[in-house]
Design an enzyme around this catalytic site. Structure first.
Site, PDB file in Angstrom:
ATOM      1  N   ARG A   1       0.822  -1.210   0.040  1.00  0.00           N
ATOM      2  CA  ARG A   1       0.044   0.355  -0.086  1.00  0.00           C
ATOM      3  C   ARG A   1       0.747   1.062  -0.032  1.00  0.00           C
ATOM      4  NH1 ARG A   1      -3.348  -3.619   3.319  1.00  0.00           N
ATOM      5  NH2 ARG A   1      -1.533  -3.059   4.830  1.00  0.00           N
TER       6      ARG A   1
ATOM      7  N   GLU B   1       5.815  -9.960  15.534  1.00  0.00           N
ATOM      8  CA  GLU B   1       5.449 -10.341  16.740  1.00  0.00           C
ATOM      9  C   GLU B   1       5.812 -11.779  17.133  1.00  0.00           C
ATOM     10  OE1 GLU B   1       1.502  -9.256  17.494  1.00  0.00           O
ATOM     11  OE2 GLU B   1       1.528  -9.961  19.341  1.00  0.00           O
TER      12      GLU B   1
HETATM   13  P1  AMP Z   1       4.222  -2.760  11.801  1.00  0.00           P
HETATM   14  O1  AMP Z   1       5.467  -3.118  11.260  1.00  0.00           O
HETATM   15  O2  AMP Z   1       3.699  -3.166  13.068  1.00  0.00           O
HETATM   16  O3  AMP Z   1       4.128  -1.241  12.280  1.00  0.00           O
HETATM   17  O4  AMP Z   1       3.175  -2.686  10.788  1.00  0.00           O
HETATM   18  C1  AMP Z   1       2.891  -2.105   9.796  1.00  0.00           C
HETATM   19  C2  AMP Z   1       2.729  -2.763   8.316  1.00  0.00           C
HETATM   20  O5  AMP Z   1       1.588  -3.651   8.553  1.00  0.00           O
HETATM   21  C3  AMP Z   1       2.234  -1.726   7.428  1.00  0.00           C
HETATM   22  O6  AMP Z   1       2.657  -2.041   5.991  1.00  0.00           O
HETATM   23  C4  AMP Z   1       0.638  -1.708   7.377  1.00  0.00           C
HETATM   24  O7  AMP Z   1       0.216  -1.687   6.245  1.00  0.00           O
HETATM   25  C5  AMP Z   1       0.225  -3.209   8.237  1.00  0.00           C
HETATM   26  N1  AMP Z   1      -0.499  -3.136   9.334  1.00  0.00           N
HETATM   27  C6  AMP Z   1      -0.100  -3.538  10.625  1.00  0.00           C
HETATM   28  N2  AMP Z   1      -1.277  -3.336  11.485  1.00  0.00           N
HETATM   29  C7  AMP Z   1      -2.138  -3.044  10.570  1.00  0.00           C
HETATM   30  C8  AMP Z   1      -3.770  -2.647  10.883  1.00  0.00           C
HETATM   31  N3  AMP Z   1      -4.150  -2.988  11.941  1.00  0.00           N
HETATM   32  N4  AMP Z   1      -4.411  -2.386   9.932  1.00  0.00           N
HETATM   33  C9  AMP Z   1      -3.836  -2.217   8.505  1.00  0.00           C
HETATM   34  N5  AMP Z   1      -2.692  -2.710   8.298  1.00  0.00           N
HETATM   35  C10 AMP Z   1      -1.859  -3.058   9.298  1.00  0.00           C
END
Ligand code: AMP
Length: 181
Positions: free
Chosen positions: A65, A102
């Protein structure tokens, strides 16, 4: 009355228990499908980037995205777009960054020759959650000696503290999100 930006951000849909129980997925596809909404958020993100303390040479977008938002932003700003992809998708020499999720590990890759050490860049993704993905992308950019000036997101899930994770190792970087939940 709701502002055009407020209306645009209200199009992001909450999807409970997707892709796993307990996750509230933020679905930006209704916003992307709305011509005015998409245009308003790109203009707003471009305005933030133009307001940074230094000129930006390239947008770095995270699969997938981040490609949609980042490509539109690069066009709006008249600068280049650099793709950061999941492993095995890029055909030439890459830098690779492995990082912890995680549960388990993931990795990101970027072609080695797309950023110049003199470049100032902005990293773009749709959602900031734990910050692991953005931090890995930041470190990938560091391998090229280019400098990340800001991380830009549509939405930040505040309780997951991604902002703190990025700022712990990179206190100088700007973190911009249009909506905090
Ligand atoms: P993080 O590495 O945990 O910050 O996760 C970020 C990535 O995972 C991004 O590319 C987001 O598109 C996706 N992502 C994580 N959590 C969500 C969520 N609750 N809703 C949509 N996309 C998420």
């Amino acid at each position: 009355m709701t502002s055009p930006l407020g209306r645009a951000l209200s199009l992001i849909a909450d999807v409970p228990d997707y892709p796993k129980p307990g996750i509230l997925f933020k679905d930006i596809t209704p916003l992307l499908a709305d011509g005015e909404g998409f245009s308003v958020v790109i203009d707003e993100l471009a305005r933030h980037i133009k307001g940074l303390s230094v000129g930006i040479d390239a947008i770095v977008g995270i699969e997938s995205r981040g490609f949609i938002l980042g490509g539109a932003l690069a066009k709006a700003l008249g600068i280049g777009f650099v793709t950061v992809r999941k492993p095995g998708k890029l055909p030439r020499d890459v830098h690779r960054k492995d990082y912890q999720l995680e549960y388990g590990f993931d990795a990101l890759e970027m072609h080695k020759d797309l950023l110049d050490p003199k470049h100032n860049v902005v990293i773009v993704d749709d959602v900031l959650a734990t910050g692991g993905t953005a931090l890995a992308c930041h470190e990938l950019v560091e391998y090229t000696k280019a400098k990340t000036i800001a991380h830009v997101f549509l939405l930040e899930i505040s309780f997951l503290q991604g902002r703190n994770l990025i700022n712990k190792t990179h206190p100088e970087v700007e973190i911009i999100s249009l909506l905090q939940t």
